[in-house]
Design a protein around this motif. Structure first.
Motif, PDB file in Angstrom:
ATOM      1  N   LYS A 692       0.844  -1.209   0.000  1.00 29.27           N
ATOM      2  CA  LYS A 692       0.000   0.000   0.000  1.00 29.27           C
ATOM      3  C   LYS A 692       0.881   1.262   0.000  1.00 29.27           C
ATOM      4  CE  LYS A 692      -3.605   2.239   2.701  1.00 29.27           C
ATOM      5  NZ  LYS A 692      -4.268   2.262   3.989  1.00 29.27           N
ATOM      6  N   GLU A 693       1.905   1.224   0.905  1.00 30.72           N
ATOM      7  CA  GLU A 693       2.802   2.372   0.984  1.00 30.72           C
ATOM      8  C   GLU A 693       3.577   2.540  -0.310  1.00 30.72           C
ATOM      9  OE1 GLU A 693       4.900   1.274   4.497  1.00 30.72           O
ATOM     10  OE2 GLU A 693       3.057   1.413   5.669  1.00 30.72           O
ATOM     11  N   ALA A 694       3.980   1.396  -0.896  1.00 27.28           N
ATOM     12  CA  ALA A 694       4.721   1.455  -2.165  1.00 27.28           C
ATOM     13  C   ALA A 694       3.833   2.058  -3.255  1.00 27.28           C
ATOM     14  CB  ALA A 694       5.179   0.051  -2.571  1.00 27.28           C
ATOM     15  N   GLY A 695       2.523   1.691  -3.182  1.00 24.50           N
ATOM     16  CA  GLY A 695       1.572   2.245  -4.151  1.00 24.50           C
ATOM     17  C   GLY A 695       1.484   3.766  -4.042  1.00 24.50           C
ATOM     18  N   LEU A 696       1.474   4.221  -2.795  1.00 26.85           N
ATOM     19  CA  LEU A 696       1.384   5.682  -2.592  1.00 26.85           C
ATOM     20  C   LEU A 696       2.627   6.395  -3.131  1.00 26.85           C
ATOM     21  CD1 LEU A 696      -0.128   5.962   1.025  1.00 26.85           C
ATOM     22  CD2 LEU A 696      -1.187   6.757  -1.098  1.00 26.85           C
ATOM     23  N   LEU A 697       3.761   5.674  -3.024  1.00 26.40           N
ATOM     24  CA  LEU A 697       5.018   6.347  -3.356  1.00 26.40           C
ATOM     25  C   LEU A 697       5.574   5.970  -4.739  1.00 26.40           C
ATOM     26  CD1 LEU A 697       6.758   5.978   0.129  1.00 26.40           C
ATOM     27  CD2 LEU A 697       5.755   8.043  -0.800  1.00 26.40           C
ATOM     28  N   HIS A 698       4.877   5.066  -5.457  1.00 24.11           N
ATOM     29  CA  HIS A 698       5.523   4.502  -6.650  1.00 24.11           C
ATOM     30  C   HIS A 698       5.822   5.559  -7.716  1.00 24.11           C
ATOM     31  CE1 HIS A 698       1.452   4.648  -8.350  1.00 24.11           C
ATOM     32  NE2 HIS A 698       1.993   4.407  -9.559  1.00 24.11           N
ATOM     33  N   ASP A 699       5.012   6.620  -7.776  1.00 27.38           N
ATOM     34  CA  ASP A 699       5.250   7.622  -8.819  1.00 27.38           C
ATOM     35  C   ASP A 699       5.885   8.891  -8.268  1.00 27.38           C
ATOM     36  OD1 ASP A 699       4.571   6.359 -11.085  1.00 27.38           O
ATOM     37  OD2 ASP A 699       2.508   7.128 -11.200  1.00 27.38           O
ATOM     38  N   ILE A 700       6.429   8.785  -7.048  1.00 30.06           N
ATOM     39  CA  ILE A 700       6.949   9.993  -6.406  1.00 30.06           C
ATOM     40  C   ILE A 700       8.080  10.618  -7.219  1.00 30.06           C
ATOM     41  CG2 ILE A 700       8.694   8.937  -4.904  1.00 30.06           C
ATOM     42  CD1 ILE A 700       7.381  10.741  -2.686  1.00 30.06           C
ATOM     43  N   MET A 734      14.730   9.093  -3.936  1.00 31.18           N
ATOM     44  CA  MET A 734      14.067   9.921  -2.923  1.00 31.18           C
ATOM     45  C   MET A 734      13.741   9.104  -1.680  1.00 31.18           C
ATOM     46  SD  MET A 734      11.642  12.085  -5.461  1.00 31.18           S
ATOM     47  CE  MET A 734      10.849  13.149  -4.329  1.00 31.18           C
ATOM     48  N   ILE A 735      13.219   7.905  -1.900  1.00 24.53           N
ATOM     49  CA  ILE A 735      12.808   7.082  -0.746  1.00 24.53           C
ATOM     50  C   ILE A 735      14.026   6.663   0.075  1.00 24.53           C
ATOM     51  CG2 ILE A 735      11.623   4.941  -0.066  1.00 24.53           C
ATOM     52  CD1 ILE A 735       9.942   5.302  -2.660  1.00 24.53           C
TER      53      ILE A 735
END
Lengths: 849, 547
Positions: A692-700, A734-735
């Protein structure tokens, strides 16, 4: 006492009484001194006459001349009195006539030619005094007439054109006329032996006394002291003794046959009894006439003072003040204005609950200016005559007239006008008199001090209970109110809403703490207005608020919170120079007795509901239910790095939102689809959270891609496509700076890898691609297909699933595709709302975001 | 409570403080009354249809906003509403309408609404004016119910007709002749009756326009010198005290070898004058009556706004009649040169001693006029007075604004009205200039410098006499007040000077500018006359001769 001596005695008693009274009183006007000089001369005249008629030591002649001095100097005395009375300086005549009359008196003393001593005739135990005047007396009369003419001339000069002075002088002038007439008449044979001159003197003194009273140079109550009562009863007793003791004693001894000693004792007893009775009668008469009211008022003042000193509530003090005033002076209306923080005076209390309370007295109002230099109560009719009254508005004049205001009292404390009391007309239609004003002044002074102290106390108490920034209740007082209200609503219902501002830290970082404070104040104002009169709003931490809503059930609390959330969202988003982001709220509501049985539980449950909203994407309102409880329990078992870094993730996603609104919504959708697929596959909770967290950040990583490429509506050039592909590496880079989130990097980095190895950036294939990456890949592609793009219309869900099936084994993991399709088809996964139009795919086939 | 009752109830000091206390206000106190009342008036005026016709949807909230949003106004701005007497558009309900002349011709008259609040203030201020006029020093006024007032004022609906009504509301002083009878009488009859009654009852106050007071006073002197029969009639109805006084005065006058003057017969408590050109008559009036006149400022639009005190050192404004703004002389000049220029104003507490200003008024208490140019020019003669014991500005009335010629408070001759008179008379006038000038004995008149059309000189009779008569006829036709000026005061206020053909053109050539038609500066008139002289003589030396 023989002849008409009693007349002399009564007049002497009268003069002495007034003289002594004025002697002990405070003399603040020179006219009082001039009057006392006149009284002294009258006492000399009457005292001399009485002593002479009583044949006192040393001789008749001595007392006659004392009396003559008094009567002769009386007119010059008027020359001092009259100018003082009309407020003018003494004229030359005062000194001239003093000299002339003094000369006459001295000549008379040595020669007896003007007013000779009387002849004492004793016949049958009675003594009478007969004056034998010669023609010389007419010299005195001529001088007297000249002196009076002069006196009339100066009186006319003083009073000419000044009717009011003339009116005030009238009793004095009449007195002089009577005095003159009395003396003239006493020389006539008809009135021989009768002291007409002395009677006219008494009448004259009474008239002067009346003139002074009318001029308000003293109050009647001045005469009504205990001492004066003693004096009068003593003097009257003396008259009785001198007239009745001897006859009574003679009666007791001769007629009743009583022994002399016994008769003396009895007479003494009678005398004491009569004097005591006289004293009591005079005192009760005076009390009834004048001072009962004053005493009553004094008692009320004392009682009010005592009561007020014990009170710490302004309202109660004002109520007491109103009661005390109304008890003594019944009036149509009483309005109390108290100064507010803005400086204007607002109605805080009225005698009648029905009175209009909306009008105020501004800080620059003429009455406020007036009370800066005058501290006493003022009658409206007098205030209307002041120069400052010119500044009063016509509408204010009409209002005051319609309210029938007749008197205004200031509430002054430490030289500051704390409040203003407006008093209507008296119910008995009489006017306010000096006694009323004194009483009101005393009460107002006490009330001002007490109310001011109470106000300071209330202010301090209020400040200790209020949050400084928003004016809402602070945490400490919130707990008190919560307990109190919970207790009150034991048999009813009560809701508690906890409100947290979403991403407020980010708001502060973006726009500065000043803007943050402004936002807090505005939200505070919204909460205050929403709960005004129906509940309590508190600020319980930096960005969290609480609403205590007594009598509210869950539904009505929710409606109110929705209304509040809408208002907050709609708050003006400009500070004048740039646009501000809108704020959203996460609200948790719990209602008692439905879901809580103690205040503590109520608070805990509302808190749970609020955090549940926070964790599920914020910007929502959640009523605490059993499900929330279960979810929170499960969540408690897994604490991911996300929780710790939620604000950072939201800050990053908000930054994407600002740049590319589509990507923000898309990330939310991908997170949902990926988490749902992971859950559907039966993965552990921590895996679900991670994907879920990866989904939120995948296009960061798109933060680093130029906007013209991101928003381009046409096909990308090769160069632009390369740049676009770089967002994956950007994201990983970034991550990397969020060490506790680094576990999402593999998933993020591999979400563009293809199952057949044709993806990027590392061209992994099959099982080499991390599982979470493959999940993300499907979620990403599905959302991209079902969303509207700038360069394409959304495809239907059925078609999207078909494409997924077609691309199984090529772009996607076939096993995962099967599960995903099943989950969508059976409704386990709900298709999320479409995203914006500017999605730019980094994939040429256009099915990945 | 009426003033009369107050005389019986309160002391002189208390009454003085009530009515004349404004003299001892500090500047700040005065301004705070002004600004506070303006806030009330702003609220009323700005929300009225009349106010919105000027503000166009704006709503000032502060004094500063009001001054910046409301432009300076003239009667033209209000005429469509006020002349139609539309009460619904006004800031407050009027109690009555007061009338006065405007320009004559197309603008014969103007009207102004009076509200109750305005009338109450007016009343209080005229009583204050009377107290100040009868006072010899601070607090020492001399007003008695038994006093008599001889008044030479126009009746209602003119503003002056209000004064007897306002006084009557406050005190039962006797007006000579009684107001109701006076309304039915002609001006001459009123004066005759007034003096007849005055001989019988005495005169304590005399009130009117300065010029009229002078005329009436002269009439009294003339009457005493003239018909013995008329005088005998008057003496027959006079009181014994008056006959005695008359006999003694006659003896004294014979001894001093002078004419009998009003001061020999009457001991006035005050002589109050209003209107323009009072300064031309003050000294003569003082000579005639033995008392220096007191000047008050009053007008149809602003009500009574100021009064002189016992010191006669200048007029003090009342704080509650109007909000006062002043256009400084320089700004006024700029505005005269360019009518579209909006002149800057200063407030009452910003005037400087010696400064000349056009007054701008906002009438309080629901009045119709806001930032209104009433057309009067004042000079601040000082701030604070030792005699009066205060620190506030005092003013002297100078005249109307330059584009209006007012003769003795009777007329309002504008450029427009002169043009109309010329047009109606069909006189072949090429160009003209009008200026208000004063005779050697300081009496005002209008001097018209006229240039005739060259082409008509041969076939038209255009002597000065013809011009004067012809123009006079049409001035009278256009302006009834002009007619009254001749009828009442018996003076011809018009003087004509004929200029040589081409004088104006010569002036323009020489000075590269046109001369202003109305009230040009004296030096400009001199220049015009130089052009007139120079061209006729045709030599340089004439310039020096002229000077």
């Amino acid at each position: 006492m023989s002849g008409f001596s009693w007349i002399s005695v009564i007049s002497l008693v009268f003069y002495l009484f007034i003289f002594v009274t004025f002697l002990v009183a405070k003399k603040n006007d020179r006219v009082i001194y001039a009057f006392m000089v006149l009284l002294m001369l009258l006492i000399l005249w009457n005292g001399g006459s009485f002593a002479m008629r009583s044949l006192f030591w040393p001789s008749v002649n001595f007392w006659h001349y004392v009396s003559a001095y008094g009567v002769l100097l009386l007119l010059p005395g008027y020359f001092f009195f009259v100018p003082s009375f009309v407020g003018q300086k003494h004229c030359f005549g005062a000194y001239f006539w003093s000299f002339v009359f003094l000369a006459i008196a001295i000549v008379n003393q040595f020669t007896g030619i003007f007013i000779p001593p009387p002849e004492v005739i004793r016949s049958g135990g009675q003594t009478s005094f007969v004056y034998e005047y010669t023609w010389h007396i007419y010299i005195v009369f001529a001088v007297v007439i000249l002196c009076i003419a002069h006196l009339c001339a100066i009186t006319w000069r003083y009073c000419k054109g000044n009717q009011i002075a003339l009116q005030q002088m009238m009793p004095v002038l009449t007195g002089i006329g009577i005095l003159l007439a009395g003396h003239m008449a006493s020389t006539l044979a008809l009135f021989k032996g009768f002291p007409l001159d002395i009677i006219s003197g008494v009448v004259n003194a009474v008239l002067i006394f009346y003139a002074l009273y009318k001029k308000r140079l003293f109050h009647m109550t001045l005469l009504l002291s205990r001492g004066n009562c003693y004096l009068i009863s003593l003097l009257l007793g003396a008259i009785i003794v001198s007239n009745f003791v001897q006859p009574l004693q003679n009666f007791l001894v001769t007629v009743a046959g009583m022994k002399y000693v016994h008769s003396v004792i009895l007479v003494a007893l009678v005398l004491i009894l009569v004097t005591a009775l006289l004293y009591l009668s005079i005192k009760s008469l005076f009390d009834a006439l004048f001072i009962r009211n004053e005493q009553q008022q004094g008692a009320v003042v004392a009682q009010f003072s005592q009561k007020s000193s014990r009170l710490l509530s302004v309202k109660e003090i004002l109520q007491n003040f109103t009661d005390a005033v109304m008890e003594n002076i019944e009036m149509e209306r009483l309005l109390i204005f108290i100064q507010s923080e803005t400086g204007e005076y607002k109605i805080m209390h009225t005698a009648s609950a029905l009175d209009e309370k909306r009008f105020t007295i501004s800080a620059d109002h003429p009455i406020v200016s007036y009370f800066k230099t005058n501290s006493g109560c003022v009658l409206m009719k007098d205030f209307e005559r002041k120069t400052v009254y010119r500044g009063v508005w016509e509408s204010e004049k009409r209002l005051v007239a319609s309210l029938g205001i007749e008197c205004i009292c200031p509430l002054i404390c430490e030289n500051e006008l704390f409040g203003i009391v407006l008093l209507g007309g008296k119910k008995d239609k009489s006017s306010y008199h000096a006694g009323d004003l004194n009483f009101l002044q005393m009460l107002s002074t006490i009330c001002a001090i007490a109310a001011r102290n109470a106000s300071l106390y209330e202010k301090a108490l209020e400040e200790s209970r209020r949050d400084e920034l928003t004016g809402l209740l602070n945490l400490k007082y919130f707990y008190e109110v919560l307990d109190r209200e919970f207790d009150k609503e034991k048999n009813g219902s009560m809701s508690l809403a906890l409100i947290s501002i979403d991403d407020f830290k980010l708001y502060n970082q973006l726009y500065g703490t000043h803007e943050g404070d402004v936002a807090l104040q505005r939200i505070g104002a919204i909460l205050k207005a929403s709960t005004d009169g129906c509940g309590f709003a508190a600020r319980i931490s930096g960005k969290e608020f609480a609403l205590i809503l007594p009598g509210y059930d869950t539904y009505s609390a929710k409606v109110m919170c929705e209304n509040i959330a809408n208002q907050v969202r709609g708050m003006s988003r400009s500070n004048g120079s740039y646009q501000l982001g809108s704020l959203t709220l996460s609200v948790g509501i719990c209602a008692a007795p439905y879901m809580a049985s103690t205040p503590k539980e109520l608070l805990r449950n509302a808190d749970s509901a609020m955090y549940s909203v926070k964790r599920s994407g914020k910007n929502g309102i959640l009523m605490y239910t059993e499900e929330v409880y279960l979810k929170e329990t499960q969540d408690a078992q897994y604490k991911s790095g996300y929780s710790e870094h939620a604000s950072t993730i939201y800050a990053l996603t908000a930054a994407i939102d600002a740049k590319d609104h589509y990507t923000f919504q898309h990330s939310q959708n991908v997170a949902y689809y990926a988490a749902s697929l992971a859950r559907g596959m039966g993965l552990e909770q921590h895996m679900v959270e991670t994907v879920k967290e990866a989904g939120l950040l995948h296009d960061i990583g798109k933060i680093g891609v130029r906007e013209d490429i991101l928003n381009k509506s046409g096909p990308l050039t090769q160069e632009e496509y390369e740049i676009m592909k770089g967002h994956v590496d950007n994201a990983a880079n970034m991550i990397r700076y969020l060490p506790s989130l680094d576990y999402v990097i593999p998933a993020v980095l591999s979400h563009h890898e293809r199952y057949d190895g044709g993806g990027y950036p590392r061209k992994l294939a099959g099982e080499e691609i991390p599982l979470l990456g493959r999940i993300l890949c499907i979620a990403d592609a599905f959302d991209a297909m079902t969303s509207s793009r700038s360069y394409k219309q959304p495809v239907s869900v059925e078609r999207a699933l078909e494409i997924l099936r077609e691309e199984a084994n090529r772009q996607f993991d076939p096993t995962l595709v099967g599960i995903f399709v099943d989950l969508v088809e059976c409704g386990e996964i709900e298709v999320q709302a479409g995203t914006g139009e500017n999605e730019r795919s980094a994939n040429p086939i256009g099915i990945q975001g | 409570m009426r003033f009369q009752e107050k005389l019986h109830t309160y002391s002189k000091d208390e009454l003085w403080a009530e009515y004349c206390g404004f003299l001892n206000l500090s500047t700040n106190e005065f301004m705070s009354i002004q600004k506070r009342l303006l806030l009330e008036q702003m609220d009323l005026w700005c929300s009225s249809e009349l106010g919105q016709s000027i503000l166009k949807g704006r709503h000032p909230k502060t004094v500063e906003e009001f001054r910046s949003m409301v432009p300076l106004t003239t009667y033209e701005d209000y005429a469509p509403y006020l002349l139609a007497k539309k009460t619904s558009v006004l800031p407050a309900e009027p109690v009555l309408w007061i009338q006065t002349t405007w320009e004559g011709g197309v603008h014969p008259m103007k009207v102004a609404p009076y509200t109750k609040g305005m009338l109450d203030t007016f009343k209080r201020n005229v009583v204050a004016g009377l107290m100040l006029a009868t006072s010899q020093k601070k607090g020492d006024f001399d007003i008695n119910v038994t006093d008599h007032m001889l008044y030479a004022l126009a009746p209602l609906p003119y503003a002056t007709g209000l004064l007897p009504l306002l006084f009557k509301d406050e005190i039962d002083i006797e007006f000579l002749p009684p107001v109701k009878e006076a309304e039915r009488m002609s001006f001459r009859e009123r004066n005759a009756m007034g003096f007849k009654l005055g001989m019988k009852k005495g005169i304590e106050y005399f009130f009117g326009l300065g010029s009229v007071l002078y005329y009436v006073s002269q009439g009294l002197t003339a009457m005493q010198q003239g018909s013995k029969k008329s005088l005998r009639d008057k003496l027959l109805s006079a009181s014994p005290a008056m006959i005695l006084r008359y006999t003694m005065a006659k003896r004294r006058c014979r001894k001093e070898n002078r004419e009998l003057m009003p001061k020999d017969l009457f001991k006035l408590k005050c002589l109050i004058c209003a209107g323009t050109d009072n300064r031309c008559y003050k000294s003569d009036l003082e000579k005639l009556w033995g008392i220096r006149p007191t000047e008050i400022f009053a007008g149809t639009e602003p009500t009574c706004i100021g009064s002189e005190t016992w010191s006669r050192e200048g007029v003090y404004f009342f704080p509650d009649a109007c909000f006062y703004e002043f256009i400084p002389e320089k700004e006024l000049d700029l505005n005269m040169a360019d009518p579209s220029y909006q002149p800057r104003t200063v407030l009452w507490d910003e005037v400087v001693p010696g400064g000349t200003y056009e007054i701008v008024l906002t009438v309080f208490k629901g009045g119709a006029f806001a930032r209104y140019r009433v057309g009067d020019v004042f000079r601040c003669v000082g701030i604070g007075s030792q005699l009066d014991g205060n620190d506030i500005p005092r003013f002297q009335y100078i005249d109307r604004v330059p584009d209006v010629i007012d003769i003795a408070g009777f007329t309002r001759i504008t450029e427009n009205s002169i043009r109309q008179a010329i047009q109606l008379s069909r006189l072949p006038i090429e160009n003209w200039v009008a200026k208000k000038e004063f005779t050697d004995n300081n009496r005002p008149y209008m001097h018209l410098y006229v240039e005739m059309e060259r082409s008509t000189l041969t076939n038209s009779a255009v002597s000065v006499q013809i011009l004067q008569e012809q123009l006079g006829i049409y001035f009278k036709y256009l302006d009834s007040d002009y007619q009254d000026l001749k009828k009442i005061l018996g003076v011809d206020p018009l003087k004509i000077t004929l200029l040589k053909c081409g004088t104006f053109a010569s002036y323009e050539r020489k000075f590269q500018s046109k001369i202003r038609h109305m009230n040009p500066e004296t030096c400009e008139i001199n220049d015009l006359m130089i052009c007139h002289q120079t061209d006729s003589l045709g030599k340089e030396g004439s310039l020096r001769e002229w000077f």
